[in-house]
Design a protein around this motif. Structure first.
Motif, PDB file in Angstrom:
ATOM      1  N   HIS A 151      10.800 -41.004 -39.192  1.00 29.86           N
ATOM      2  CA  HIS A 151      10.064 -40.973 -37.932  1.00 29.86           C
ATOM      3  C   HIS A 151      10.859 -40.263 -36.837  1.00 29.86           C
ATOM      4  O   HIS A 151      10.364 -39.361 -36.165  1.00 29.86           O
ATOM      5  CB  HIS A 151       9.733 -42.412 -37.515  1.00 29.86           C
ATOM      6  N   HIS A 179       7.760 -40.020 -27.994  1.00 30.72           N
ATOM      7  CA  HIS A 179       8.691 -40.684 -28.915  1.00 30.72           C
ATOM      8  C   HIS A 179       9.933 -41.183 -28.201  1.00 30.72           C
ATOM      9  O   HIS A 179      10.428 -42.271 -28.507  1.00 30.72           O
ATOM     10  CB  HIS A 179       9.029 -39.766 -30.094  1.00 30.72           C
ATOM     11  N   TRP A 206      -1.934 -43.502 -29.853  1.00 30.68           N
ATOM     12  CA  TRP A 206      -1.023 -44.408 -29.151  1.00 30.68           C
ATOM     13  C   TRP A 206      -1.813 -45.456 -28.383  1.00 30.68           C
ATOM     14  O   TRP A 206      -2.932 -45.199 -27.937  1.00 30.68           O
ATOM     15  CB  TRP A 206      -0.188 -43.600 -28.141  1.00 30.68           C
ATOM     16  N   ASP A 229       3.263 -46.687 -31.016  1.00 33.50           N
ATOM     17  CA  ASP A 229       2.908 -45.517 -31.829  1.00 33.50           C
ATOM     18  C   ASP A 229       2.085 -46.023 -33.016  1.00 33.50           C
ATOM     19  O   ASP A 229       2.574 -46.827 -33.814  1.00 33.50           O
ATOM     20  CB  ASP A 229       4.217 -44.854 -32.308  1.00 33.50           C
ATOM     21  N   TRP A 252       0.498 -43.799 -35.129  1.00 34.97           N
ATOM     22  CA  TRP A 252       0.424 -42.783 -36.182  1.00 34.97           C
ATOM     23  C   TRP A 252       0.901 -43.461 -37.481  1.00 34.97           C
ATOM     24  O   TRP A 252       1.809 -44.295 -37.448  1.00 34.97           O
ATOM     25  CB  TRP A 252       1.369 -41.618 -35.868  1.00 34.97           C
ATOM     26  N   HIS A 265       2.842 -42.416 -39.650  1.00 38.57           N
ATOM     27  CA  HIS A 265       4.265 -42.194 -39.933  1.00 38.57           C
ATOM     28  C   HIS A 265       5.138 -43.281 -39.288  1.00 38.57           C
ATOM     29  O   HIS A 265       6.291 -43.429 -39.638  1.00 38.57           O
ATOM     30  CB  HIS A 265       4.717 -40.782 -39.509  1.00 38.57           C
TER      31      HIS A 265
HETATM   32 FE   FE2 Z   1       5.485 -41.204 -34.134  1.00 38.94          FE
END
Ligand code: FE2
Length: 312
Positions: A81, A133, A182, A232, A234, A236
């Motif tokens: 990540h 991030h 997000w 987050d 996502w 991943h």
């Molecule tokens: Fe991410």
């Protein structure tokens, strides 16, 4: 204080400032409508002048070792990540903006400019993901979770009814964000929820905490909000540890990782920035009023000058 907020980027002019480190201050974000791009500009954001070497954005490690979030988030997840995904956003951004008008600007400036009122320009996704991030890593800590205190808790109870209701709302936003994206807790001073709209008659009541979700790389900076916390969602971020159990990831993230001290600190800094923005807006308003008055006086002193000129 700067460790509480995204401060990865050596380019940023004011590393100790709160989230919008951009050189124009937060009022810049309150008037994103000032950015317009002609078709030509869309095609040609590239500089034609002499090539100058601007500092590049750098990938900063999370403020804890990569295995520090175990067993909730594994070292392997962090290695992918942060080590691969986050790194790629930063590296690709540097390549994208090299030699363009965006080179040399703060990351927040690049985000707002390239968001372009929703008609996004190529640099937006990498710029926003680089910022998101950093903000994400700094939102959490080993041994986090629990409950906030002080003004943050008071505002949460005022705006959501209770801490428990706020958590429910945050979980719903994070679990229902379709696809990648997000979930956010943000502070806003603008009543309008429409894109980049600016509230012409903002009042004290407009200032409140809100939970919002955003697709892909979008973050609340583009609406002029002040982000305080993010999750987050996502794949991943959780797939290696939770597979398709996104709700489990979200629950543990909130219960065991959120750094409420950081969130509180961001809220306090947002209040300071809003107060500064209001002061600046008030100053501009006074100047405009004085200008109008001065112009009016001149007009009254020579009300018939044109007519007199004709007579001569
Ligand atoms: Fe991410």
């Amino acid at each position: 204080m700067n460790s509480l907020l995204p401060s990865t980027f050596s380019l940023l002019p004011s590393p100790s400032a709160f989230l919008p480190h951009h050189s124009h201050g937060f009022s810049y974000l309150a008037s994103p409508t000032s950015f317009t791009f002609s078709n030509k500009e869309r095609r040609c954001l590239r500089n034609d002048g002499p090539v100058e070497t601007a500092p590049k954005f750098e990938l900063k490690p999370p403020p804890y070792p990569l295995n520090a979030l175990e067993p909730i988030i594994s070292q392997e997840t962090l290695e992918y990540h942060w080590g691969k995904h986050h790194r790629a956003y930063v590296e690709n951004l540097n390549k994208q903006i090299a030699g363009t008008d965006l080179e040399g600007k703060s990351l927040e400036d690049i985000i707002v400019i390239s968001y372009n009122k929703g008609d996004i320009l190529p640099a937006f996704n990498n710029a926003a993901q680089a910022w998101n991030h950093d903000f994400f890593w700094e939102s959490i800590k080993p041994g986090g979770g629990g409950k906030p205190s002080g003004d943050l808790l008071k505002l949460i109870e005022r705006d959501f009814g209770s801490f428990e209701r706020f958590i429910d709302e945050l979980k719903i936003a994070a679990t229902t964000q379709f696809g990648s994206g997000w979930a956010w807790l943000a502070y806003k001073d603008n009543r309008l929820d429409v894109g980049n709209a600016v509230n012409p008659l903002a009042t004290e009541e407009d200032k409140k905490l809100v939970v919002v979700k955003s697709p892909n790389a979008v973050n609340p900076l583009v609406w002029g909000y002040y982000p305080l916390l993010t999750i987050d969602v996502w794949e991943h971020a959780y797939y290696l540890d939770f597979q398709n159990r996104r709700p489990d990831y979200i629950s543990l993230f909130i219960d065991k990782l959120v750094s409420w001290e950081v969130v509180s600190s961001r809220l306090e800094q947002a209040k300071v920035l809003i107060a500064e923005k209001e002061k600046e807006d008030e100053r501009k308003k006074r100047e405009e009023e004085e200008e109008l008055l001065t112009g009016g006086s001149r007009a009254q002193m020579y009300p018939y000058s044109d007519a007199e000129g004709i007579v001569e």
